[in-house]
Scaffold this motif. Structure first.
Motif, short mmCIF file in Angstrom:
data_model
loop_
_atom_site.label_atom_id
_atom_site.label_comp_id
_atom_site.label_asym_id
_atom_site.label_seq_id
_atom_site.Cartn_x
_atom_site.Cartn_y
_atom_site.Cartn_z
N ALA A 111 0.82 -1.20 0.00
CA ALA A 111 0.00 0.00 0.00
C ALA A 111 0.86 1.26 0.00
O ALA A 111 0.59 2.22 -0.73
CB ALA A 111 -0.94 -0.01 1.21
N LEU A 222 -2.37 5.26 6.89
CA LEU A 222 -2.77 3.97 6.33
C LEU A 222 -3.37 3.10 7.42
O LEU A 222 -2.74 2.89 8.46
CB LEU A 222 -1.56 3.26 5.71
N LEU A 241 -12.22 7.01 2.71
CA LEU A 241 -11.50 6.65 1.49
C LEU A 241 -11.94 7.51 0.32
O LEU A 241 -11.11 7.98 -0.47
CB LEU A 241 -11.72 5.17 1.17
N ASN A 247 -5.90 6.08 3.63
CA ASN A 247 -5.65 4.91 2.79
C ASN A 247 -5.90 3.67 3.64
O ASN A 247 -5.84 3.72 4.87
CB ASN A 247 -4.21 4.91 2.30
N ASN A 269 -7.84 4.36 -3.01
CA ASN A 269 -6.84 4.26 -1.95
C ASN A 269 -7.02 3.01 -1.08
O ASN A 269 -6.70 3.03 0.11
CB ASN A 269 -6.87 5.50 -1.04
N LEU A 270 -7.51 1.92 -1.69
CA LEU A 270 -7.79 0.71 -0.93
C LEU A 270 -7.22 -0.52 -1.62
O LEU A 270 -7.40 -0.71 -2.83
CB LEU A 270 -9.30 0.53 -0.75
#
Length: 312
Positions: A111, A222, A241, A247, A269-270
């Motif tokens: 990520a 995150l 998100l 994230n 963002n996933l």
């Protein structure tokens, strides 16, 4: 001693099982391999869901040990009330730590470093160079500091994180430092670049990561969930998100499995993995060793390990 044991792995495939027990194979199929009322040691089928897991429990009037092959016990919790007094519920501590910690680091690194975008870029023949976040110098918060949380920290050690903070149900001190109680989360969240969820799903943690929790995280942070989907309020996470403020990387979701058409599939963002934290080549050998050890202790009249609760 003579007693019925229900196993989701054929007894012939498990080295070191003690003699003198009657082993029956049941992996959640419609037909039971024997009378549930005579079962003394029930090993819950792995990853078959709550409905299958609890189906025989109400008829297991003689059961003394219920052994899961998962770290969590939430899938058998609905059937605990039907068990006889003194039955012991045991989890699979020692089976999943390495694999789950491995995946946790993979999700964090993927990520942060933009790996999903690189894969899409490869598919599109698009060279997506640039600067991406590193794990080095980041502050990490682990929420849920049992054996899996500790294994995750073990694997964070070489990555030169600026700080690793730990949160559990109650405060304590470990070799690596203090473990903060859940009540201190509001003060810790704004400092964390990466928040890792590895807590069991309990009434206290269901919906723990709600709109207020997420609002307390710093911009651009995150969230990584390797715990249970129910720990996170899905709608609240989706809102963050879509706003682009946070994230996330999820190995577990609510609902699960994630149905086609669910908005999480295409949320920005996933990164999603399909609940594979413990489903690796390391699982079966470790699960077999756990069962051989537990059943050897049981047959010898010794206390079993990994007891989470004893029914009253």
């Amino acid at each position: 001693m003579t007693a019925d044991v229900w196993l989701p792995i054929a007894a012939k495939d498990i080295d070191g099982l003690p003699q003198g027990l009657d082993y029956h194979f049941w992996d959640g199929g419609p037909d039971y391999p024997a009378d549930p009322a005579e079962c003394a040691f029930y090993v819950v089928p792995y990853m078959k869901g709550a409905e299958v897991s609890v189906r025989p429990l109400s008829a297991m009037t003689s059961v003394r040990v219920v052994q899961t092959l998962s770290a969590g016990i939430d899938h058998v919790q609905p059937g605990i009330g039907s068990l006889p007094t003194g039955a012991k519920l045991c989890n699979a501590r020692g089976v999943h730590e390495a694999s789950t910690a491995e995946l946790t680091l993979a999700l964090v690194l993927a990520a942060l470093r933009g790996i999903p975008g690189f894969v899409r870029g490869q598919d599109a023949e698009d060279w997506r160079s640039g600067f991406y976040p590193a794990l080095a110098d980041k502050s990490v918060l682990i929420v849920g500091y049992g054996s899996i949380g500790a294994a995750i920290e073990d694997r964070l050690a070489p990555f030169e994180c600026a700080r690793v903070a730990r949160v559990a149900r109650s405060a304590r001190t470990t070799e690596r430092g203090d473990v903060h109680p859940l009540s201190e989360l509001p003060a810790l969240l704004p400092e964390a670049d990466v928040v890792i969820l590895s807590t069991p799903l309990t009434p206290a943690t269901r919906g723990l990561v709600d709109a207020e929790f997420l609002a307390g995280m710093k911009d651009g942070a995150l969230l990584v969930n390797v715990a249970r989907g129910g720990v996170v309020d899905t709608d609240a996470l989706l809102a963050e998100l879509k706003s682009g403020r946070l994230n996330a990387a999820l190995d577990v979701t609510d609902p699960e499995p994630l149905p086609a058409g669910h908005p999480l599939w295409h949320a920005p963002n996933l990164l999603i993995s399909p609940h594979v934290g413990g489903s690796t080549s390391a699982f079966l050998p470790r699960a077999k060793r756990l069962l051989a050890r537990q059943l050897t202790r049981y047959a010898a009249g010794e206390p079993v390990e990994n007891v989470v609760l004893t029914t009253e």
